[in-house]
Design an enzyme around this catalytic site. Structure first.
Site, PDB file in Angstrom:
ATOM      1  N   LYS A   1       0.883  -1.169  -0.151  1.00 27.88           N
ATOM      2  CA  LYS A   1      -0.088  -0.037   0.095  1.00 27.88           C
ATOM      3  C   LYS A   1       0.850   1.214  -0.046  1.00 27.88           C
ATOM      4  CE  LYS A   1      -3.576  -2.642   2.052  1.00 27.88           C
ATOM      5  NZ  LYS A   1      -5.090  -2.721   2.791  1.00 27.88           N
TER       6      LYS A   1
ATOM      7  N   HIS B   1      -8.371  -2.992  -6.375  1.00 28.61           N
ATOM      8  CA  HIS B   1      -8.235  -3.162  -4.934  1.00 28.61           C
ATOM      9  C   HIS B   1      -9.595  -2.511  -4.315  1.00 28.61           C
ATOM     10  CE1 HIS B   1      -7.035  -3.159  -0.757  1.00 28.61           C
ATOM     11  NE2 HIS B   1      -6.296  -3.934  -0.872  1.00 28.61           N
TER      12      HIS B   1
ATOM     13  N   GLY C   1      -7.470  -4.835   7.324  1.00 27.42           N
ATOM     14  CA  GLY C   1      -7.016  -3.900   8.066  1.00 27.42           C
ATOM     15  C   GLY C   1      -7.779  -3.780   9.288  1.00 27.42           C
TER      16      GLY C   1
ATOM     17  N   SER D   1      -6.739  -9.229   6.680  1.00 33.07           N
ATOM     18  CA  SER D   1      -6.293  -9.535   8.069  1.00 33.07           C
ATOM     19  C   SER D   1      -5.554 -10.921   8.207  1.00 33.07           C
ATOM     20  CB  SER D   1      -7.128  -9.561   9.135  1.00 33.07           C
ATOM     21  OG  SER D   1      -7.748  -8.291   9.221  1.00 33.07           O
TER      22      SER D   1
HETATM   23  P1  13P Z   1      -4.425  -6.521   5.666  1.00 32.87           P
HETATM   24  O1  13P Z   1      -4.041  -7.748   5.627  1.00 32.87           O
HETATM   25  O2  13P Z   1      -4.015  -5.309   6.272  1.00 32.87           O
HETATM   26  O3  13P Z   1      -5.896  -6.588   6.200  1.00 32.87           O
HETATM   27  O4  13P Z   1      -4.690  -6.018   4.146  1.00 32.87           O
HETATM   28  C1  13P Z   1      -5.139  -6.681   3.147  1.00 32.87           C
HETATM   29  C2  13P Z   1      -5.207  -6.328   1.970  1.00 32.87           C
HETATM   30  O5  13P Z   1      -5.793  -5.023   1.644  1.00 32.87           O
HETATM   31  C3  13P Z   1      -4.212  -6.806   0.825  1.00 32.87           C
HETATM   32  O6  13P Z   1      -4.380  -6.187  -0.310  1.00 32.87           O
END
Ligand code: 13P
Length: 254
Positions: free
Chosen positions: A11, A95, A176, A216
């Site tokens: 990200k 995404h 997240g 997650s």
């Molecule tokens: P998390 O693993 O932080 O939940 O994020 C998942 C994600 O959006 C991967 O593209």
């Protein structure tokens, strides 16, 4: 037999030096792993740094997004040929954060997948429902629409030209938040996605497409998730930002 594919979506995290040390840490921990495909997707500005840091290892590098066409007056955007020129193999498309914050739609996802194919990138196409959609029992309907529209008019390339594609199921409510989908919940949706891919492409093609789970994913839950018959890997956010946790996720899948 589908090979497990674990990808890290960094990200909008990592400065140049942070990206370099994370990539070097991963190269040291899992750079010789070949049982699992490993992809890291840093911010575009750090792709070159990461490519150099993982040179000579089995780690592959991807971008988090692309814009349409070869080049043009599109301030702030990155094109597929630019990504390819850095020896990247993958690109994440659609995404939920791009859908939510940057107005991406199933139709823009479709155009971007076509662009990825045109320039030889493997798209990781993201689908997934919000909490409200899940609670109102619209998960399957929504995923079917995202897949049909996002993958429209691609059978030729996928079937005849055999272009690889990866699907990532990321329930928005699990991203997240620490709220991971249960292995059974995720498996249900993954099996549904495979069924949809069979009707969009073919039964045989659907059986060969890797479907990742994202939301997650942590070292503690990855093994059980990856043990489900239709879960072929993970798209990892937060836990991909530390070499030890991302490596632990990978090692749990071997
Ligand atoms: P998390 O693993 O932080 O939940 O994020 C998942 C994600 O959006 C991967 O593209």
């Amino acid at each position: 037999m589908r090979k497990t594919i674990i990808a890290g979506n960094w990200k909008m995290f990592t400065t140049k030096s942070e990206a370099e040390s994370l990539a070097k840490g991963l190269a040291a921990e899992v750079g010789s792993v070949t049982e699992v495909e490993i992809v890291v997707c840093p911010p575009a500005i750090n792709i070159e740094t990461v490519i150099s840091a993982v040179a000579g290892t089995s780690l592959k590098v991807g971008a988090q997004n692309l814009y349409l066409g070869k080049e043009g007056a599109f301030t702030g955007e990155t094109s597929a040929p630019m990504i390819v020129s850095h020896n990247c193999n993958y690109v994440i498309i659609g995404h939920s954060e791009r859908r939510q914050h940057f107005g991406e739609t199933d139709s823009s996802v479709n155009q971007k997948v076509k662009t990825a194919f045109e320039y030889g990138l493997i798209p990781i196409v993201c689908v997934g429902e919000t909490l409200e959609e899940r609670e109102s029992d619209r998960t399957f309907e929504l995923i079917a629409t995202q897949l049909k529209a996002g993958l429209a008019d691609l059978s030729g390339e996928v079937l005849t030209q055999n272009k690889p594609i990866v699907i990532a199921y990321e329930p928005v409510w699990a991203i997240g938040t620490g709220k991971v989908a249960s292995p059974a919940q995720a498996q249900d949706v993954h099996a549904f996605i495979r069924g949809q891919l069979a009707s969009i492409f073919s039964e045989a093609k659907a059986a060969s497409i890797q479907i990742q789970y994202g939301g997650s994913v942590k070292p503690e839950n990855s093994k059980e998730l990856m043990g489900q018959p239709d879960i072929d890997g993970a798209l990892v956010g937060g836990a991909s930002l530390k070499a030890d946790s991302f490596s632990a996720i990978i090692k749990a899948c071997i």
